[in-house]
Scaffold this active site. Structure first.
Site, PDB file in Angstrom:
ATOM      1  CE  LYS A 199      -2.718   3.367   1.574  1.00  9.59           C
ATOM      2  NZ  LYS A 199      -1.771   4.471   1.287  1.00  9.59           N
ATOM      3  N   GLY A 251       6.204   5.163   8.643  1.00  6.22           N
ATOM      4  CA  GLY A 251       5.421   6.395   8.589  1.00  6.22           C
ATOM      5  C   GLY A 251       5.431   7.073   9.939  1.00  6.22           C
ATOM      6  CB  SER A 252       3.199   9.623  11.344  1.00 11.30           C
ATOM      7  OG  SER A 252       1.961   8.975  11.179  1.00 11.30           O
ATOM      8  CB  THR A 253       5.127   8.151  16.199  1.00 11.86           C
ATOM      9  OG1 THR A 253       6.527   7.983  15.909  1.00 11.86           O
ATOM     10  CG2 THR A 253       4.843   7.560  17.563  1.00 11.86           C
ATOM     11  CD  GLU A 254      -1.703  11.336  14.150  1.00 12.41           C
ATOM     12  OE1 GLU A 254      -0.839  12.064  13.619  1.00 12.41           O
ATOM     13  OE2 GLU A 254      -2.925  11.527  14.039  1.00 12.41           O
ATOM     14  N   GLY A 256       1.443   4.664  13.341  1.00 11.38           N
ATOM     15  CA  GLY A 256       2.017   3.424  13.865  1.00 11.38           C
ATOM     16  C   GLY A 256       1.209   2.895  15.048  1.00 11.38           C
ATOM     17  CD  GLU A 273      12.335   0.708  10.662  1.00 13.44           C
ATOM     18  OE1 GLU A 273      12.736   1.648  11.387  1.00 13.44           O
ATOM     19  OE2 GLU A 273      12.892  -0.400  10.624  1.00 13.44           O
ATOM     20  CB  CYS A 307      12.258   8.563   9.555  1.00 11.80           C
ATOM     21  SG  CYS A 307      13.253   7.419   8.611  1.00 11.80           S
ATOM     22  CD  GLU A 404       9.228  12.625  11.988  1.00 12.25           C
ATOM     23  OE1 GLU A 404       8.076  12.161  11.971  1.00 12.25           O
ATOM     24  OE2 GLU A 404      10.239  11.942  11.740  1.00 12.25           O
TER      25      GLU A 404
END
Ligand code: NAP
Ligand code: MG
Length: 500
Positions: A199, A251-254, A256, A273, A307, A404
């Site tokens: 994706k 991608g973003s921690t959010e 994730g 990651e 990142c 970030e």
């Protein structure tokens, strides 16, 4: 008004972009979305629409997962010998190398990054990753175990482990290195014998689709590699799908964290990651010319949309003013322009959303009382360009120090070498990477051990290699990609114990 010159686009790129909406790759066929819907993908240097792309949603994810499941359980894939998987993966690497300029230009148009870098770095490295893991396909081994079996005195046993593929893997990638992040996941997943649904990010779906053509050309069996373009809902459908065995996400921690929640239903395996706010530490005894150049690379490479970007610049107090001035001067000389211009060093940010986010941080930094030694605002009036910005006079609690930004913005802070820098460098929810600049070898190694980060680069920045494991401490992620460790995310161990 900044007029953007038009640069020549290669004929094979134009022909890929023409000929109607791009389709999904499901079960070896190029198909439209079940809904028939499409969405546009844009050139961030001009805002122009490059192509319409199939808008994959839950139904399409379902179809792709069924195709991947069939290919995993019943297809020729499982029966293939490791050396056959090796040859197929190697072929993809070769095809990527042969068509590197096409991939580079297409990536540049879709993402905004320099076409030269997208060719020589993103595409060349992606090819290297396919070849590296092609080599691993024949080297994934279990072990024989010398068991004691204290509950079966006198017995004799033959015990060993098998390393098997996890199964159907959903691979969700971001827009900052669209082709490369796909390669980092596809190559080890396929080397280990999994089947996949890729994706891509909504902003940058094109090189993934071109890569899909290479998988077909190389001769991968239908359903082994499926590609569903779309938005976050397609990623969410994949993450929550009961017949997906594993999600690998960058991608973003959010997001994730959302994936971790969605994966709970069937407890699928998850590797992540995520974001970073990496410290880059310059001691007064460093080679300062090298450190200026390297520090620029640390926070400006890929327009800061990395990142690992070294966006917290810690400089020993005795050289702080001189060093930050030199970094700001070098940053102000950087040539800004569209990615297709060969002289461009800094291209546009990927999207309006990212542009708004980064300029929002510039405003927040200035409002908090930070001072911009250079930059601090957008560049030009067209496209999503932002000036490289060096902030000083910052406090640890400022949002520009903690969060970030994902743009060409660095916050510089002085430190006292006697008091140590590790505590300040580790004052972050993230722990992805770090840079250290010094000529003192003991200090370099000592500091490397003190920093809580998955990668530490000494007297260089972005010191990646396909053979070196990469991943995060703390909220920068779970698991490792690249290297031999990268295979762990895509294999599962079975213990077999035979009474003789
Ligand atoms: P993101 O939302 O984390 O997107 C990454 C991928 O996840 C994309 O393919 C995205 O699809 C997909 N996705 C979105 N919502 C999802 C969900 N609920 N479940 C599963 N997959 C989902 O990142 P972004 O919105 O593009 O960027 C936001 C910020 O994240 C950036 O400003 C930057 O700070 C950070 N970021 C970090 C990295 C990194 O490498 N660490 C990379 C990119 C961004 P869509 O593209 O369709 O949303
Ligand atoms: Mg998003």
């Amino acid at each position: 008004m900044t007029a953007l010159v038009e640069y020549p686009v290669r004929s094979e790129v134009t022909s890929f972009l023409s000929g109607g909406p791009k389709r999904l790759l499901i079960g070896g066929e190029w198909v439209p979305a079940a809904s028939g819907r499409t969405f546009p993908t844009h050139d961030p240097a001009t805002g122009a629409v490059l192509a319409e792309v199939a808008y994959g949603q839950t139904d399409d994810v379902d179809r792709a997962v069924r195709a991947a499941r069939r290919a995993f359980d019943d297809g020729p894939w499982q029966a293939m010998k490791p050396n056959e998987r090796e040859r197929l993966l190697w072929r993809v690497g070769d095809l990527l190398s042969e068509r590197a300029e096409q991939f580079g230009q297409l990536e540049s148009l879709d993402n905004g990054k320099s076409a030269g870098i997208a060719t020589a770095v993103d595409t060349a490295w992606a090819a290297d990753v396919f070849r590296y893991y092609a080599g691993w396909a024949t080297k994934i081994e279990g072990s024989t175990v010398n068991v004691s079996m204290p509950f079966a005195p006198g017995g004799q046993f033959h015990a060993y482990t098998l390393r098997e593929p996890v199964g159907v893997c959903g691979l969700i990638v971001p827009w900052n290195f669209p082709l490369l992040m796909a390669a980092w996941k596809l190559a080890p997943a396929l080397a280990a014998g999994n089947t996949v649904i890729l994706k891509p990010a909504e902003q940058t779906p094109l090189t993934a689709l071109l890569l899909g053509e290479l998988f077909c050309e190389a001769g991968f069996p239908p359903g082994v590699v499926n590609i569903v373009t779309g938005f976050g809902d397609a990623g969410a459908a994949l993450s929550g799908h009961d017949d997906v065995d594993k999600i690998a996400f960058t991608g973003s921690t959010e997001v994730g964290k959302k994936i971790v929640d969605a994966a709970k239903g069937n407890l699928k395996k998850v590797s992540l990651e995520l974001g970073g706010k990496s410290p880059n530490i310059v001691f007064a005894d460093a080679d300062l010319d090298l450190a200026v150049e390297g520090s620029l690379n640390a926070w400006l490479f890929n327009h800061g949309q990395c990142c690992v970007a070294g966006t917290r610049l810690f400089v020993e107090g005795t050289i702080f003013d001189e060093f930050t001035r030199a970094v700001a001067d070098a940053a102000s000389q950087v040539k800004i322009g569209p990615g297709l211009d060969p002289s461009t060093q800094l291209g546009p940010l990927v999207s309006q959303e990212q542009f708004d986010k980064v300029t929002g941080y510039l405003a927040a930094g200035l409002a908090d009382g930070a001072r911009a030694l250079t930059g601090g605002k957008r560049w030009g009036e067209q496209g999503f360009f932002v000036e490289p910005t060096v902030f000083v006079d910052v406090e640890p609690e400022f949002s520009i120090v903690q969060e970030e930004i994902f743009g060409p913005v660095v916050a510089a802070m002085p430190f006292d070498a006697d008091a140590g820098v590790a505590a300040a460098a580790n004052d972050s929810i993230y722990g992805l990477a770090a840079g250290i600049w010094t000529k003192d070898i003991s200090k370099a190694h000592r500091t490397a051990r003190q920093i809580k980060a998955g990668s530490v680069w000494i007297n260089q920045y972005n010191g990646f290699d396909t053979a070196m494991p990469f991943g995060g401490y703390k909220q920068s992620g779970w698991g490792r990609e690249l290297g031999a460790a990268g295979l762990d995310a895509y294999t599962i161990t079975k213990s077999v114990n035979i009474a003789l």
